[in-house]
Design a protein around this motif. Structure first.
Motif, mmCIF file in Angstrom:
data_model
loop_
_atom_site.group_PDB
_atom_site.id
_atom_site.type_symbol
_atom_site.label_atom_id
_atom_site.label_comp_id
_atom_site.label_asym_id
_atom_site.label_seq_id
_atom_site.Cartn_x
_atom_site.Cartn_y
_atom_site.Cartn_z
ATOM 1 N N THR A 160 0.813 -1.221 0.000
ATOM 2 C CA THR A 160 0.000 0.000 0.000
ATOM 3 C C THR A 160 0.843 1.265 0.000
ATOM 4 N N SER A 161 2.139 1.144 0.321
ATOM 5 C CA SER A 161 2.994 2.333 0.387
ATOM 6 C C SER A 161 3.450 2.824 -0.983
ATOM 7 N N VAL A 162 3.225 2.037 -2.027
ATOM 8 C CA VAL A 162 3.632 2.446 -3.371
ATOM 9 C C VAL A 162 2.833 3.681 -3.777
ATOM 10 N N PRO A 163 3.480 4.768 -4.166
ATOM 11 C CA PRO A 163 2.745 5.985 -4.502
ATOM 12 C C PRO A 163 1.770 5.778 -5.662
ATOM 13 N N TRP A 164 0.633 6.447 -5.581
ATOM 14 C CA TRP A 164 -0.386 6.518 -6.617
ATOM 15 C C TRP A 164 -1.169 5.213 -6.826
ATOM 16 N N VAL A 165 -0.499 4.071 -6.876
ATOM 17 C CA VAL A 165 -1.195 2.825 -7.211
ATOM 18 C C VAL A 165 -1.135 1.803 -6.078
ATOM 19 N N GLY A 166 -0.650 2.221 -4.908
ATOM 20 C CA GLY A 166 -0.396 1.266 -3.832
ATOM 21 C C GLY A 166 -1.623 0.495 -3.391
ATOM 22 N N GLN A 167 -2.733 1.186 -3.144
ATOM 23 C CA GLN A 167 -3.925 0.491 -2.656
ATOM 24 C C GLN A 167 -4.476 -0.463 -3.702
ATOM 25 N N ASP A 168 -4.495 -0.032 -4.962
ATOM 26 C CA ASP A 168 -4.969 -0.921 -6.031
ATOM 27 C C ASP A 168 -4.059 -2.134 -6.169
ATOM 28 N N LEU A 169 -2.752 -1.922 -6.072
ATOM 29 C CA LEU A 169 -1.810 -3.035 -6.158
ATOM 30 C C LEU A 169 -2.013 -4.007 -5.005
ATOM 31 N N ALA A 170 -2.175 -3.461 -3.798
ATOM 32 C CA ALA A 170 -2.389 -4.315 -2.627
ATOM 33 C C ALA A 170 -3.687 -5.096 -2.749
ATOM 34 N N ASN A 171 -4.745 -4.462 -3.229
ATOM 35 C CA ASN A 171 -6.024 -5.148 -3.391
ATOM 36 C C ASN A 171 -5.922 -6.280 -4.411
ATOM 37 N N LEU A 172 -5.114 -6.069 -5.460
ATOM 38 C CA LEU A 172 -4.943 -7.109 -6.476
ATOM 39 C C LEU A 172 -4.219 -8.319 -5.896
#
Length: 431
Positions: A160-172
């Motif tokens: 989730t810490s990845v800027p801009w796309v962190g939450q989407d990446l974590a959800n995937l």
């Protein structure tokens, strides 16, 4: 019928080719076989474990206590006559495979065996190491005890810490906000199907390239043979696959099987009964050695909070994503950097001969400095327990690796400045 099959498939010619395949004499070339046998041990024990494991967090009642199904199934597995032994073999086989891959790549690095045309295999080896670590990480969650959930939550926070796309990446990756009922089935699929399939594919390509390009060898071996015989042909010196190398490989397999069984019998692993099912408490979590260096960097990274175009670059992103990404990229780019620095091209020497580590003090010193980096960052995972101040630990991470590398370089240059490299010469495989 057998003759007819041989005639159609030309099996005699195929087997005859492999029988004549020559393997180097040095014991370090058996590291690849040891990693392969460890992988087969992981797969075999994983099949057994999969027969009893339930990849679900649905609540079930066991002896009057409500437990997650995944956790309860591991408890049931531990109660089987050989269940805990098989689980431990699975665990230690993964550690042996990872350790062997690390040592194998270190051997390839210090001897320059990654050079063209073997640069593709170096990239494949880097991918194998990364996938093996990933398989181990997603396997962390499967026992679904409090330790597993806490450790996996750290990975979720990094994602989730990845800027801009962190939450989407974590959800995937985690099938939504963690923890949730879908994460265990998703990680189970990754652990037993997708990642192993990718590993099998890379291993197959790796072995095919070895058969095509052939092994490297110490030029000193052929140099000594030339002195003894007066003249030699070109190619590779070693023992044929059948029967000599097969006998050696059988010995390596039994050594692995004996060692991992003894480890499983006497060294316990991850006692889920101690941690218990997921609850409100958060136990102290230390990852295994192959992820401890990342954890150490996470612990000592100073606070950072920079917002750019709506995205936040924080300490967790730098320590958990950027630094490991830079390290992985540096490892993968070794052949490219080496060629840019040395300007070497493929020739008779580069194609078959390894280099002595002391003939390339710069490369060897960089490797020693890199090893010091991993050791110091792993120590950082315990810096409060060791009583080391945070600023001191950060200074050690910054200054110790280059200092160790510089001392190694100066020591090699001074002690081995007069070393005369072996004159390369090669011997042809018998056909």
């Amino acid at each position: 019928m057998a003759d007819g099959g041989d005639s159609r498939l030309d099996l005699d010619r195929l087997f005859g080719h492999f029988e004549r395949k020559v393997f180097p004499l040095h014991g370090t070339f058996l590291l690849g076989e040891l990693a392969l046998f460890s992988f087969t041990g992981i797969v075999a024990t994983g099949i057994f474990l999969g027969l009893f494991y339930e990849p679900s967090t649905t609540t079930v009642t066991v002896n009057g206590e409500e437990l997650p199904a995944a956790y309860a199934s591991v408890l049931q597995l531990n109660g089987l006559a050989i269940g805990q032994l098989v689980r431990r073999i699975h665990h230690w086989s993964a550690h042996i495979m990872l350790a062997t891959l690390v040592v194998h790549m270190a051997r390839v690095y210090v001897t320059g065996a990654y050079r063209e045309p073997r640069d593709i295999n170096w990239l494949i080896g880097t991918g194998l190491l990364g996938l093996t670590v990933l398989a181990a990480f997603v396997g962390y969650l499967l026992p679904f005890d409090q330790f597993a959930v806490t450790a996996t939550a750290i990975g979720y926070q990094i994602a989730t810490s990845v800027p801009w796309v962190g939450q989407d990446l974590a959800n995937l990756v985690f099938a939504g906000p963690f923890p949730n009922p879908q994460t265990v089935p998703r990680f189970y699929t990754l652990h037993i199907l997708l990642i192993p399939a990718a590993l099998v594919g890379l291993i197959s390509v790796h072995l095919l390239l070895i058969l095509k390009i052939k092994h490297t060898q110490d030029p000193g071996i052929t140099g000594r043979l030339k002195q003894q015989a007066g003249s030699v042909k070109k190619g590779l010196v070693g023992i044929p696959m059948w029967p000599e190398q097969v006998v050696v490989m059988i010995g390596v397999f039994f050594a692995y099987a004996t060692g991992v069984t003894l480890l499983a019998a006497f060294v316990p692993v991850h006692p889920i009964e101690v941690y218990g099912p997921p609850g409100g408490s958060t136990p102290a979590v230390k990852p295994d050695w192959y992820l401890l260096w990342v954890y150490g960097i996470l612990r000592v990274m100073p606070p950072v909070d920079v917002t750019i175009f709506g995205g936040t670059i924080g300490a967790r992103f730098l320590a958990g994503v950027v630094v490991p990404g830079v390290v992985g990229g540096a490892i993968a780019s070794v052949p490219i950097v080496d060629k840019l620095v040395t300007g070497s091209e493929v020739d008779d020497r580069d194609y078959t001969s390894i280099e002595h580590p002391f003939d390339r003090p710069g490369r060897t010193a960089i490797g020693i400095g890199a090893a010091a980096f991993f050791v110091v960052t792993a120590v950082a995972g315990y810096y409060t327990e060791l009583g080391i101040p945070g600023n001191t630990m950060r200074a050690l991470i910054v200054f110790v690796p280059p200092a160790v590398g510089l001392v190694a370089y100066l020591g090699i240059k001074e002690r081995f400045a007069t070393r005369t490299p072996e004159t390369p010469s090669t011997v042809e495989e018998e056909h």
